[in-house]
Design an enzyme around this catalytic site. Sequence first.
Site, PDB file in Angstrom:
ATOM      1  N   HIS A 103       0.818  -1.206   0.000  1.00  0.00           N
ATOM      2  CA  HIS A 103       0.000   0.000   0.000  1.00  0.00           C
ATOM      3  C   HIS A 103       0.853   1.257   0.000  1.00  0.00           C
ATOM      4  CE1 HIS A 103       0.777   0.630   4.350  1.00  0.00           C
ATOM      5  NE2 HIS A 103       0.672  -0.679   4.449  1.00  0.00           N
TER       6      HIS A 103
ATOM      7  N   CYS B  71       2.881  -4.129   7.152  1.00  0.00           N
ATOM      8  CA  CYS B  71       3.321  -4.921   6.009  1.00  0.00           C
ATOM      9  C   CYS B  71       4.281  -4.151   5.112  1.00  0.00           C
ATOM     10  CB  CYS B  71       2.100  -5.393   5.222  1.00  0.00           C
ATOM     11  SG  CYS B  71       1.063  -6.567   6.120  1.00  0.00           S
TER      12      CYS B  71
END
Length: 282
Positions: A177, A193
């Site tokens: 992202h 992440c």
Amino acid sequence: MSRLSLRFHAPVAGVIAAALLAGCAPAPMTPSGKSSSSAVPPEYQARPDGTRVVPPVNPAYLNERNRRRWVDYNGPEGKDTIVIDPYARLLYHVVEPGRAMRFGVAVGKAGKGFSGTAIVGRKEEYPSWQPTANMVRHDPALYGPLAGGLPGGLDNPLGARALYLYRNGHDTYYRIHGTMDPSSIGKATSAGCIRLFNQDIIDMFDEAPLGTRVKVRSRAESLELEGPMHELHTGYVVPEAAVELISADEAAWEAGQITDPAILEAQQHAAAVASAEARGAN
């Protein structure tokens, strides 16, 4: 060849502390780096994106390992594969055999909790974000005020885009992202992440249709293909063979020119808690 490849056909060459991450996203903090400059490469300039304008990336964050660039790729993965190396903090988009666009990434603890293969099973533009119950329990001062979640936007922890990885039809809870804190790219974070500069995830989003293959390397695979890494006092990693960079970093640390990361983390946490309280109140 992909549109991303055509858009940046010529190779490109090439810090403070990493933001806290929350469930594959940074904890809320003030967006940074909005000033434009002729020193900013075209791909990292301000960019209209629907009704929003993505701010330019501060050139101070665009070191050689962070800035996207064409590289020869020596891994076994084939065309149209995304390869993530959380230990070298790099992401490769393999566009043809032996050739890839390389991106720098920020990596949280969850970024090292998964390895192997997956596919892009879901994609979202300006995704909303909500801390998990476990996050609220672990750090109620930070996540409690935001337990109801945040709408999508440039001040959202997931940034401009998110790719959600699935395996065997199930969500792995592993995300690629954007970010509201470009200073974190290339560094480790407390949780989360994989994140990229917003400009990079926007282009990756366009070039990675549902079903795109993704490979996340294990530590052993990273050592085999990238070699051992050394983490600098600034928070970035470089190959252990980069002795001049490592020596310069050590000298700057001993001279007191680099702030202790523990102090920076404490300052960031305090600022993040204040921001969360303000946003929660609104």
